[in-house]
Design a protein around this motif. Structure first.
Motif, PDB file in Angstrom:
ATOM      1  N   ILE A 175     100.047 -25.288  14.112  1.00 55.70           N
ATOM      2  CA  ILE A 175      99.444 -26.401  14.463  1.00 55.70           C
ATOM      3  C   ILE A 175      99.584 -26.739  15.947  1.00 55.70           C
ATOM      4  O   ILE A 175      98.898 -27.310  16.594  1.00 55.70           O
ATOM      5  CB  ILE A 175      99.932 -27.694  13.611  1.00 55.70           C
TER       6      ILE A 175
ATOM      7  N   ILE B 132      97.571 -25.057  17.985  1.00 50.86           N
ATOM      8  CA  ILE B 132      95.991 -25.571  18.001  1.00 50.86           C
ATOM      9  C   ILE B 132      96.141 -26.801  18.964  1.00 50.86           C
ATOM     10  O   ILE B 132      95.200 -27.253  19.909  1.00 50.86           O
ATOM     11  CB  ILE B 132      95.703 -26.067  16.627  1.00 50.86           C
ATOM     12  N   ARG B 133      97.398 -27.619  18.768  1.00 47.46           N
ATOM     13  CA  ARG B 133      97.344 -28.913  19.719  1.00 47.46           C
ATOM     14  C   ARG B 133      97.399 -28.339  21.087  1.00 47.46           C
ATOM     15  O   ARG B 133      96.736 -29.002  22.039  1.00 47.46           O
ATOM     16  CB  ARG B 133      98.443 -29.708  19.234  1.00 47.46           C
TER      17      ARG B 133
ATOM     18  N   ILE C 186      86.310 -24.258  22.386  1.00 51.66           N
ATOM     19  CA  ILE C 186      86.127 -25.287  21.104  1.00 51.66           C
ATOM     20  C   ILE C 186      85.983 -24.104  19.925  1.00 51.66           C
ATOM     21  O   ILE C 186      86.539 -24.324  18.601  1.00 51.66           O
ATOM     22  CB  ILE C 186      84.870 -26.101  21.082  1.00 51.66           C
ATOM     23  N   ALA C 187      85.251 -23.089  19.920  1.00 53.29           N
ATOM     24  CA  ALA C 187      85.034 -22.039  19.210  1.00 53.29           C
ATOM     25  C   ALA C 187      86.319 -21.407  18.792  1.00 53.29           C
ATOM     26  O   ALA C 187      86.714 -21.195  17.534  1.00 53.29           O
ATOM     27  CB  ALA C 187      83.958 -21.015  19.700  1.00 53.29           C
TER      28      ALA C 187
ATOM     29  N   VAL D  14      89.264 -22.938  18.926  1.00 56.86           N
ATOM     30  CA  VAL D  14      89.998 -23.963  18.012  1.00 56.86           C
ATOM     31  C   VAL D  14      89.581 -23.874  16.711  1.00 56.86           C
ATOM     32  O   VAL D  14      90.537 -23.797  15.636  1.00 56.86           O
ATOM     33  CB  VAL D  14      89.975 -25.379  18.755  1.00 56.86           C
ATOM     34  N   ARG D  15      88.277 -23.722  16.541  1.00 55.89           N
ATOM     35  CA  ARG D  15      87.685 -23.714  15.344  1.00 55.89           C
ATOM     36  C   ARG D  15      88.264 -22.522  14.306  1.00 55.89           C
ATOM     37  O   ARG D  15      88.734 -22.577  13.142  1.00 55.89           O
ATOM     38  CB  ARG D  15      86.098 -23.754  15.322  1.00 55.89           C
TER      39      ARG D  15
ATOM     40  N   VAL E 158      91.680 -23.164  13.343  1.00 53.31           N
ATOM     41  CA  VAL E 158      91.769 -24.230  12.182  1.00 53.31           C
ATOM     42  C   VAL E 158      91.265 -23.416  10.854  1.00 53.31           C
ATOM     43  O   VAL E 158      92.006 -23.528   9.826  1.00 53.31           O
ATOM     44  CB  VAL E 158      90.850 -25.398  12.550  1.00 53.31           C
ATOM     45  N   ASN E 159      90.163 -22.315  10.959  1.00 54.81           N
ATOM     46  CA  ASN E 159      89.898 -21.833   9.758  1.00 54.81           C
ATOM     47  C   ASN E 159      91.108 -20.976   9.294  1.00 54.81           C
ATOM     48  O   ASN E 159      91.393 -20.897   8.212  1.00 54.81           O
ATOM     49  CB  ASN E 159      88.742 -21.004  10.126  1.00 54.81           C
TER      50      ASN E 159
ATOM     51  N   LEU F  58      94.086 -21.585   9.702  1.00 52.44           N
ATOM     52  CA  LEU F  58      95.347 -22.328   9.066  1.00 52.44           C
ATOM     53  C   LEU F  58      94.895 -22.844   7.602  1.00 52.44           C
ATOM     54  O   LEU F  58      95.534 -22.541   6.755  1.00 52.44           O
ATOM     55  CB  LEU F  58      95.534 -23.601   9.973  1.00 52.44           C
ATOM     56  N   MET F  59      93.718 -23.299   7.527  1.00 55.21           N
ATOM     57  CA  MET F  59      93.127 -23.510   6.309  1.00 55.21           C
ATOM     58  C   MET F  59      93.199 -22.381   5.163  1.00 55.21           C
ATOM     59  O   MET F  59      93.572 -22.355   4.251  1.00 55.21           O
ATOM     60  CB  MET F  59      91.724 -23.929   6.307  1.00 55.21           C
TER      61      MET F  59
ATOM     62  N   VAL G 271      96.897 -21.888   4.119  1.00 53.58           N
ATOM     63  CA  VAL G 271      97.217 -22.829   3.167  1.00 53.58           C
ATOM     64  C   VAL G 271      96.534 -22.619   1.760  1.00 53.58           C
ATOM     65  O   VAL G 271      97.191 -22.665   0.698  1.00 53.58           O
ATOM     66  CB  VAL G 271      97.428 -24.082   3.845  1.00 53.58           C
TER      67      VAL G 271
ATOM     68  N   LEU H 240      86.278 -18.539   4.834  1.00 56.17           N
ATOM     69  CA  LEU H 240      86.986 -19.470   5.772  1.00 56.17           C
ATOM     70  C   LEU H 240      86.994 -18.805   7.007  1.00 56.17           C
ATOM     71  O   LEU H 240      87.663 -19.229   8.132  1.00 56.17           O
ATOM     72  CB  LEU H 240      88.277 -19.499   5.058  1.00 56.17           C
TER      73      LEU H 240
ATOM     74  N   LEU I  87      96.200 -33.701  13.836  1.00 48.92           N
ATOM     75  CA  LEU I  87      97.112 -32.735  13.788  1.00 48.92           C
ATOM     76  C   LEU I  87      98.425 -33.123  13.947  1.00 48.92           C
ATOM     77  O   LEU I  87      99.419 -32.571  13.171  1.00 48.92           O
ATOM     78  CB  LEU I  87      96.863 -31.673  14.923  1.00 48.92           C
TER      79      LEU I  87
ATOM     80  N   ILE J 164      93.539 -30.721   6.626  1.00 47.94           N
ATOM     81  CA  ILE J 164      92.964 -29.652   7.523  1.00 47.94           C
ATOM     82  C   ILE J 164      91.347 -29.575   7.471  1.00 47.94           C
ATOM     83  O   ILE J 164      90.866 -29.151   8.251  1.00 47.94           O
ATOM     84  CB  ILE J 164      93.545 -28.499   6.852  1.00 47.94           C
TER      85      ILE J 164
ATOM     86  N   VAL K 291      86.468 -30.927  14.663  1.00 45.58           N
ATOM     87  CA  VAL K 291      86.176 -29.625  15.411  1.00 45.58           C
ATOM     88  C   VAL K 291      84.541 -29.303  15.483  1.00 45.58           C
ATOM     89  O   VAL K 291      84.059 -29.137  16.573  1.00 45.58           O
ATOM     90  CB  VAL K 291      87.095 -28.630  15.111  1.00 45.58           C
TER      91      VAL K 291
ATOM     92  N   MET L 199      82.060 -29.373  18.446  1.00 40.17           N
ATOM     93  CA  MET L 199      81.009 -28.342  18.861  1.00 40.17           C
ATOM     94  C   MET L 199      79.530 -28.568  18.826  1.00 40.17           C
ATOM     95  O   MET L 199      78.812 -28.276  19.910  1.00 40.17           O
ATOM     96  CB  MET L 199      81.427 -26.958  18.012  1.00 40.17           C
TER      97      MET L 199
END
Lengths: 88, 88, 88, 88
Positions: free
Chosen positions: C15, C18-19, C42-43, C45-46, C49-50, C52-53, C56, C87, D22, D42, D49, D53
């Motif tokens: 996290i 990503i921050r 941005i891509a 970051v996306r 995040v994917n 990370l998801m 988890v 994902l 976050l 998440i 995000v 985009m």
């Protein structure tokens, strides 16, 4: 000739392959289909449809749009790359 | 009877609709297809395939998996909701 | 100890990365940001995040759910594989 | 002034909201986080995000590219609509 007309044969072949995948899926369902196999077949169809979209969309961008004055010529390929990453 | 067998008829109807969409796409390509119309048709096929996957995957989760001891019973529906948001 | 608590340190590190990416994006916007560079950030970051998801969600499936009687034990890993493909 | 510079303030506000999301996620992990709540947070970050985009990509298309001669002017908005459906 527009990209769609120029690529019609190749695009039609892709579509027929996807229809074939869906035909196999129908046969699996008519038989004693294994759930995981069905899930994997659907995921494969999804991948093929995304590939079809990526191909048509990228050609559409290249043929019907152009960078405006002041925008670098290579920005088209960069744009296609970014959009392509979303269509996987 | 597994969910796949139980839902075979409804799933087959969905698959035939998608095959029909692809058939129309083939006809469009054989004619003087408009690029944007083709892109929109492919996007519609993609939506239908995602819907098919969501249906089979959610039933698969509910039928073949269960929360282990110590996990709330409603966590299955919460899980299905989160996964469903990715399949749209 | 639940997977979230067990992995808290590693997840927090993800996290924070990503921050950090978002912090760099803010700096780019405060400066003379190049549009394509911003789109690529941005891509990225996306993608993070994917990732990370996926991490988890997969641990959540493995820890809180189990195949019911009559369902092969390896179906959990097959399920995780199919969901993981969505994902990316 | 490029769209990025023009929208820098609004885009920065969006980015700060995502950083705040976050931050809350980090706090949840530092406490006794509930797995489903973490998954839902998440998913919310991912949605934000994707929204960021979509906003930057659509403005980028409109500002830096134009339909070439022989392509209808409204094809830009149709293109933006199709691409937008992938970024949700």
């Amino acid at each position: 000739m527009a990209h769609i007309a120029r690529d019609a044969k190749a695009l039609t072949a892709r579509i027929r392959r996807i229809r074939g995948q869906l035909g196999s899926l129908e046969e699996a369902l008519a038989g004693d289909a294994d759930c995981v196999a069905v899930l994997q077949q659907i995921a494969a169809v999804r991948g093929a449809v995304n590939g079809l979209m990526a191909k048509v969309l990228e050609d559409h961008l290249r043929e019907h749009f152009a960078p405006v004055e002041g925008t670098d010529a290579d920005e088209m390929e960069q744009l296609v790359g970014i959009i392509g990453s979303y269509l996987k």
